[in-house]
Design a protein around this motif. Structure first.
Motif, PDB file in Angstrom:
ATOM      1  N   LEU A 172       0.832  -1.204   0.000  1.00 13.28           N
ATOM      2  CA  LEU A 172       0.000   0.000   0.000  1.00 13.28           C
ATOM      3  C   LEU A 172       0.867   1.255   0.000  1.00 13.28           C
ATOM      4  CD1 LEU A 172      -2.808   1.300   0.203  1.00 13.28           C
ATOM      5  CD2 LEU A 172      -2.571   1.184   2.679  1.00 13.28           C
ATOM      6  N   ASP A 173       1.970   1.250   0.752  1.00  5.20           N
ATOM      7  CA  ASP A 173       2.869   2.410   0.765  1.00  5.20           C
ATOM      8  C   ASP A 173       3.388   2.721  -0.632  1.00  5.20           C
ATOM      9  OD1 ASP A 173       2.580   2.848   3.453  1.00  5.20           O
ATOM     10  OD2 ASP A 173       4.322   1.642   4.029  1.00  5.20           O
ATOM     11  N   VAL A 174       3.744   1.683  -1.365  1.00  6.87           N
ATOM     12  CA  VAL A 174       4.259   1.876  -2.720  1.00  6.87           C
ATOM     13  C   VAL A 174       3.178   2.447  -3.629  1.00  6.87           C
ATOM     14  CG1 VAL A 174       5.162   0.688  -4.752  1.00  6.87           C
ATOM     15  CG2 VAL A 174       6.006   0.067  -2.486  1.00  6.87           C
ATOM     16  N   VAL A 175       1.964   1.895  -3.534  1.00  2.09           N
ATOM     17  CA  VAL A 175       0.860   2.386  -4.368  1.00  2.09           C
ATOM     18  C   VAL A 175       0.521   3.835  -4.028  1.00  2.09           C
ATOM     19  CG1 VAL A 175      -1.587   2.080  -4.882  1.00  2.09           C
ATOM     20  CG2 VAL A 175      -0.098   0.085  -4.744  1.00  2.09           C
ATOM     21  N   LEU A 176       0.504   4.171  -2.740  1.00  2.00           N
ATOM     22  CA  LEU A 176       0.172   5.540  -2.337  1.00  2.00           C
ATOM     23  C   LEU A 176       1.248   6.531  -2.767  1.00  2.00           C
ATOM     24  CD1 LEU A 176      -1.343   5.035   1.242  1.00  2.00           C
ATOM     25  CD2 LEU A 176      -2.546   5.545  -0.885  1.00  2.00           C
ATOM     26  N   LEU A 177       2.504   6.132  -2.662  1.00  5.29           N
ATOM     27  CA  LEU A 177       3.585   7.020  -3.106  1.00  5.29           C
ATOM     28  C   LEU A 177       3.489   7.293  -4.602  1.00  5.29           C
ATOM     29  CD1 LEU A 177       6.700   5.731  -1.114  1.00  5.29           C
ATOM     30  CD2 LEU A 177       5.663   7.982  -0.957  1.00  5.29           C
ATOM     31  N   ASN A 206      10.810   8.771  -5.036  1.00  2.00           N
ATOM     32  CA  ASN A 206      10.022   7.546  -5.040  1.00  2.00           C
ATOM     33  C   ASN A 206      10.902   6.315  -5.226  1.00  2.00           C
ATOM     34  OD1 ASN A 206       7.570   8.705  -4.548  1.00  2.00           O
ATOM     35  ND2 ASN A 206       6.821   8.600  -6.640  1.00  2.00           N
ATOM     36  N   VAL A 207      11.854   6.401  -6.143  1.00  2.00           N
ATOM     37  CA  VAL A 207      12.756   5.263  -6.373  1.00  2.00           C
ATOM     38  C   VAL A 207      13.566   4.955  -5.116  1.00  2.00           C
ATOM     39  CG1 VAL A 207      14.748   4.473  -7.714  1.00  2.00           C
ATOM     40  CG2 VAL A 207      12.873   5.677  -8.857  1.00  2.00           C
ATOM     41  N   GLY A 241      14.307   1.367  -0.623  1.00  2.00           N
ATOM     42  CA  GLY A 241      14.638   1.184   0.788  1.00  2.00           C
ATOM     43  C   GLY A 241      13.607   0.368   1.541  1.00  2.00           C
ATOM     44  N   LEU A 242      12.326   0.500   1.180  1.00  2.00           N
ATOM     45  CA  LEU A 242      11.288  -0.276   1.860  1.00  2.00           C
ATOM     46  C   LEU A 242      11.391  -1.765   1.558  1.00  2.00           C
ATOM     47  CD1 LEU A 242       8.153   2.029   1.348  1.00  2.00           C
ATOM     48  CD2 LEU A 242       9.467   1.698   3.447  1.00  2.00           C
ATOM     49  N   HIS A 243      11.995  -2.126   0.421  1.00  2.00           N
ATOM     50  CA  HIS A 243      12.096  -3.532   0.040  1.00  2.00           C
ATOM     51  C   HIS A 243      13.402  -4.170   0.499  1.00  2.00           C
ATOM     52  CE1 HIS A 243       8.717  -2.541  -2.628  1.00  2.00           C
ATOM     53  NE2 HIS A 243       8.491  -3.835  -2.667  1.00  2.00           N
ATOM     54  N   ARG A 244      14.220  -3.450   1.248  1.00  2.00           N
ATOM     55  CA  ARG A 244      15.474  -4.023   1.739  1.00  2.00           C
ATOM     56  C   ARG A 244      15.223  -4.756   3.045  1.00  2.00           C
ATOM     57  NH1 ARG A 244      19.418  -4.248  -2.170  1.00  2.00           N
ATOM     58  NH2 ARG A 244      18.910  -2.584  -3.636  1.00  2.00           N
ATOM     59  N   ARG A 245      15.869  -5.926   3.170  1.00  2.00           N
ATOM     60  CA  ARG A 245      15.706  -6.732   4.375  1.00  2.00           C
ATOM     61  C   ARG A 245      16.470  -6.102   5.518  1.00  2.00           C
ATOM     62  NH1 ARG A 245      14.015 -11.975   4.697  1.00  2.00           N
ATOM     63  NH2 ARG A 245      14.326 -12.245   2.454  1.00  2.00           N
ATOM     64  N   PHE A 261      -7.693  19.091  -7.725  1.00  2.00           N
ATOM     65  CA  PHE A 261      -7.453  17.662  -7.591  1.00  2.00           C
ATOM     66  C   PHE A 261      -5.975  17.320  -7.478  1.00  2.00           C
ATOM     67  CE2 PHE A 261     -11.756  17.584  -9.245  1.00  2.00           C
ATOM     68  CZ  PHE A 261     -12.322  16.563  -8.503  1.00  2.00           C
ATOM     69  N   GLY A 262      -5.117  18.191  -7.964  1.00  2.00           N
ATOM     70  CA  GLY A 262      -3.686  17.898  -7.886  1.00  2.00           C
ATOM     71  C   GLY A 262      -3.047  18.314  -6.578  1.00  2.00           C
ATOM     72  N   LEU A 263      -3.481  19.452  -6.035  1.00  2.00           N
ATOM     73  CA  LEU A 263      -2.851  19.977  -4.826  1.00  2.00           C
ATOM     74  C   LEU A 263      -3.082  19.098  -3.597  1.00  2.00           C
ATOM     75  CD1 LEU A 263      -1.124  22.320  -3.859  1.00  2.00           C
ATOM     76  CD2 LEU A 263      -3.214  23.572  -3.312  1.00  2.00           C
ATOM     77  N   PRO A 264      -4.310  18.612  -3.322  1.00  2.00           N
ATOM     78  CA  PRO A 264      -4.462  17.710  -2.159  1.00  2.00           C
ATOM     79  C   PRO A 264      -3.628  16.441  -2.263  1.00  2.00           C
ATOM     80  CG  PRO A 264      -6.601  18.525  -2.868  1.00  2.00           C
ATOM     81  CD  PRO A 264      -5.621  18.933  -3.913  1.00  2.00           C
ATOM     82  N   LEU A 265      -3.476  15.906  -3.485  1.00  2.00           N
ATOM     83  CA  LEU A 265      -2.641  14.718  -3.654  1.00  2.00           C
ATOM     84  C   LEU A 265      -1.172  15.041  -3.389  1.00  2.00           C
ATOM     85  CD1 LEU A 265      -4.220  13.030  -6.804  1.00  2.00           C
ATOM     86  CD2 LEU A 265      -4.362  12.281  -4.429  1.00  2.00           C
ATOM     87  N   SER A 266      -0.722  16.215  -3.816  1.00  2.00           N
ATOM     88  CA  SER A 266       0.674  16.584  -3.563  1.00  2.00           C
ATOM     89  C   SER A 266       0.930  16.816  -2.082  1.00  2.00           C
ATOM     90  CB  SER A 266       1.033  17.845  -4.358  1.00  2.00           C
ATOM     91  OG  SER A 266       0.273  18.957  -3.904  1.00  2.00           O
ATOM     92  N   VAL A 267      -0.065  17.369  -1.380  1.00  2.00           N
ATOM     93  CA  VAL A 267       0.064  17.541   0.067  1.00  2.00           C
ATOM     94  C   VAL A 267       0.143  16.181   0.756  1.00  2.00           C
ATOM     95  CG1 VAL A 267      -1.136  18.364   2.128  1.00  2.00           C
ATOM     96  CG2 VAL A 267      -1.032  19.806   0.098  1.00  2.00           C
ATOM     97  N   PHE A 268      -0.721  15.256   0.341  1.00  2.00           N
ATOM     98  CA  PHE A 268      -0.694  13.908   0.914  1.00  2.00           C
ATOM     99  C   PHE A 268       0.616  13.196   0.574  1.00  2.00           C
ATOM    100  CE2 PHE A 268      -1.633   9.337   0.574  1.00  2.00           C
ATOM    101  CZ  PHE A 268      -2.027   9.085   1.877  1.00  2.00           C
ATOM    102  N   TYR A 269       1.161  13.459  -0.603  1.00  2.00           N
ATOM    103  CA  TYR A 269       2.430  12.835  -0.990  1.00  2.00           C
ATOM    104  C   TYR A 269       3.557  13.246  -0.054  1.00  2.00           C
ATOM    105  CZ  TYR A 269       6.699  11.960  -3.589  1.00  2.00           C
ATOM    106  OH  TYR A 269       7.970  11.559  -3.943  1.00  2.00           O
ATOM    107  N   ARG A 270       3.619  14.520   0.280  1.00  2.00           N
ATOM    108  CA  ARG A 270       4.689  14.991   1.178  1.00  2.00           C
ATOM    109  C   ARG A 270       4.548  14.368   2.559  1.00  2.00           C
ATOM    110  NH1 ARG A 270       8.686  16.354  -1.934  1.00  2.00           N
ATOM    111  NH2 ARG A 270       8.016  17.741  -3.617  1.00  2.00           N
ATOM    112  N   MET A 271       3.322  14.305   3.046  1.00  2.00           N
ATOM    113  CA  MET A 271       3.106  13.732   4.370  1.00  2.00           C
ATOM    114  C   MET A 271       3.415  12.237   4.378  1.00  2.00           C
ATOM    115  SD  MET A 271       0.869  11.932   6.480  1.00  2.00           S
ATOM    116  CE  MET A 271      -0.579  11.854   5.448  1.00  2.00           C
ATOM    117  N   HIS A 272       2.996  11.521   3.320  1.00  2.00           N
ATOM    118  CA  HIS A 272       3.235  10.079   3.265  1.00  2.00           C
ATOM    119  C   HIS A 272       4.710   9.777   3.017  1.00  2.00           C
ATOM    120  CE1 HIS A 272       1.681   6.025   3.084  1.00  2.00           C
ATOM    121  NE2 HIS A 272       2.410   5.796   2.018  1.00  2.00           N
ATOM    122  N   SER A 273       5.404  10.660   2.315  1.00  2.00           N
ATOM    123  CA  SER A 273       6.840  10.460   2.098  1.00  2.00           C
ATOM    124  C   SER A 273       7.612  10.515   3.404  1.00  2.00           C
ATOM    125  CB  SER A 273       7.370  11.523   1.134  1.00  2.00           C
ATOM    126  OG  SER A 273       6.769  11.403  -0.131  1.00  2.00           O
TER     127      SER A 273
END
Length: 568
Positions: free
Chosen positions: A388-393, A439-440, A445-449, A545-557
């Protein structure tokens, strides 16, 4: 003496008999009743799980489509469908969700063998902390809305008081539910639990859509009033906007408490949108974990803890970026509140981004290269939270990237040789590159053991015992906290040290960019360049529609980068 002939078995015959025994055992195993029974049970369990997910997903889809139709009808035809009608629909959904959450807390979760497993990756402390923080701000928002509507009760509907009252109860109950049960892998009442979770997700999505729409209307009214004042300074406008008479009749009186409610109501709107999106992400992970059985080797023995030890340059550079960004942000907001924002303040604002974004991109690329040089294995275990983290990012980044491409087309189609247009064009291009590189880095980093904590602690103790002699020989008395910090910093390998520095630097940068994107006026709309190219309504829909997603992107990052920092 009589010769005794010892008969030695042929090697070929021996291997043939061994293979025959193996084949016989294999055939016997495949025809075993227990094997066939377990296989059929497992297949039926998987089919039931897929059927339950499909049915609950269809339920959420229909609820979202119904609510979206109501909200869209309210926007395009305010006579047939009013805002009060939308509030009534959402109030009904909230009450249904409240009944299900209470039933889950008092009934489902207390049944025997209901929660045998808990997902250690789900509901991290910063995600649950975000739910509490944004939930508290959303409650305060509803309090301001109730107070503001109570003062204007002579010209407002009673629904405007009932709707936020139900909202406060819904937010409190949902926040308690997510704080205590976000890690549950429920093993009873699968279908009913899935439907309840999906209904709650759909309700939060509709609340987010309504909040974004209302926020757009507030900004639009504010911008139109500013343009009216500008035209009035030159010459009187020929006609009033549609619905202006009703707005004038129901304005806030000249009272201090009324102004506080009004300003607080507008200021806290971004937190409400963030709260809805965060709740949707946590609820989705719970939905994926319904009926999930976690084996013991998937459960980590030690939980990684967030420690600030071992980083120096990342916090230093990040704090510098935060301080400079805060100064630029306050300077811009002061100028933006005036009737005509100066040209210079836009230049300063875009210049800050043009300096910071390449630095963030370079550090993310360096971190990705270090990940490639590391010998850590990729973690391929099933993890709904990480998926889910990957999809949301990736999905949230599309909002900012989409706005940037629309802005690039508008600026290139006009004259980009102007200083402000050149800065805005560079800002859009660098923003796309920064989102992709970050994102890369985060996804890799999330997929590293994780490195085993026991091995690291053993290594630290050995190195510490070697260095302890030199410390005693020098006779220096260093305080325990300082010694621990220096000790941790020196024992980290250079790769892990750089990864932690990069992660912490990016965390602070994303925090200040989240603040600058969330509060106050936005240059992407206030500069007027893209708005004059696409038209007022079209560009406002794009930004909306773009600005709320960009705000959520920064918070989720920030959450993803903290995960990378902890696991480094």
């Amino acid at each position: 003496m009589s010769d005794k002939k010892v008969s030695r078995p042929c090697h070929h015959c021996k291997s043939r008999s061994a293979s025959a025994q193996t084949d016989n055992s294999k055939i016997h195993y495949e025809k075993s009743w227990l094997y066939r029974h377990c296989s059929s049970v497992q297949q039926r369990d998987q089919q039931a799980q897929k059927a339950g997910q499909l049915f609950s997903g269809l339920l959420a889809m229909n609820v979202v489509f119904l609510g979206s139709a109501f909200i869209s009808s309210m926007i395009f035809n305010k006579v047939a469908i009013t805002l009060a009608d939308v509030w009534i629909l959402l109030s009904i959904l909230k009450v249904l969700c409240l009944f299900w959450i209470v039933y889950y807390l008092l009934g489902t979760s207390r049944q025997p063998h209901a929660v045998l497993y808990r997902d250690s990756h789900a509901g991290s402390i910063w995600i649950r902390g975000s739910v509490l923080l944004f939930g508290s701000c959303s409650i305060l928002l509803n309090v301001f809305q109730i107070g503001y509507s109570t003062i204007l009760v002579h010209c407002r509907s009673r629904v405007e008081i009932v709707f936020p009252s139900i909202g406060i109860l819904f937010i409190c109950t949902q926040a308690y539910f997510l704080w205590h049960h976000s890690k549950d892998c429920i093993q009873v009442q699968h279908n009913f639990t899935r439907c309840g979770l999906m209904l709650t997700i759909a309700t939060n999505l509709l609340l987010w859509l309504l909040a974004v729409t209302n926020d757009t209307l507030h900004i639009e009214i504010e911008s139109q009033l500013r343009e009216v004042e500008q035209r009035f300074a030159g010459k009187a406008p020929s006609s009033h906007p549609h619905g202006c008479d009703k707005t004038i009749l129901c304005t806030c009186p000249n009272m201090t408490i009324c102004k506080v409610f009004q300003k607080g109501y507008i200021l806290l709107y971004p937190f409400n949108t963030e709260y809805c999106l965060v709740c949707c992400s946590v609820l989705y992970v719970m939905w994926k974990n319904v009926g999930r059985r976690i084996s013991h080797h998937h459960i980590p023995h030690t939980k990684p803890k967030f420690k600030l030890q071992g980083v120096v340059f990342g916090p230093l550079l990040g704090t510098t970026a935060v301080i400079i960004g805060a100064c630029v942000f306050m300077m811009y907001q002061i100028q933006a509140t005036s009737l005509v924002p100066s040209h210079q303040v836009f230049v300063i604002y875009y210049s800050y981004y043009i300096v910071l974004l390449p630095l963030m991109s370079v550090t993310a690329v360096i971190g990705t290269i270090i990940h490639a040089l590391e010998k850590k294995e990729l973690d391929t275990l099933k993890n709904p939270t990480r998926s889910l983290d990957v999809v949301l990012l990736m999905g949230a980044a599309l909002g900012q990237i989409g706005m940037s491409y629309f802005s690039i087309v508008a600026l290139v189609a006009t004259d980009p040789r102007d200083l402000l247009k050149s800065l805005a064009l560079s800002y859009s291009v660098l923003l796309i590159f920064q989102n992709i590189t970050q994102n890369v880095f985060v996804i890799d980093g999330l997929h590293r053991r994780r490195i085993a904590a026991g091995t690291e602690a053993k290594h630290n103790r050995e190195v510490y015992s070697q260095r302890r002699v030199s410390v005693l020989e020098l006779g220096q008395e260093i305080r325990k906290a300082s010694l621990s910090y220096i000790h941790t910093y020196s024992h980290l390998s250079w790769k892990r040290r750089v990864l932690r520095e990069i992660s912490f630097f990016l965390v602070l940068c994303n925090i200040i960019l989240w603040v600058m994107s969330t509060f106050g006026a936005h240059p992407i709309f206030e500069n007027g360049m893209e708005r004059s190219f696409y038209g007022y309504s079209t560009w406002f829909v794009i930004v909306n529609f773009g600005l709320p997603l960009s705000v959520f992107y920064r918070m989720h990052s920030v959450g993803g980068l903290l995960e990378v920092y902890v696991t480094a």
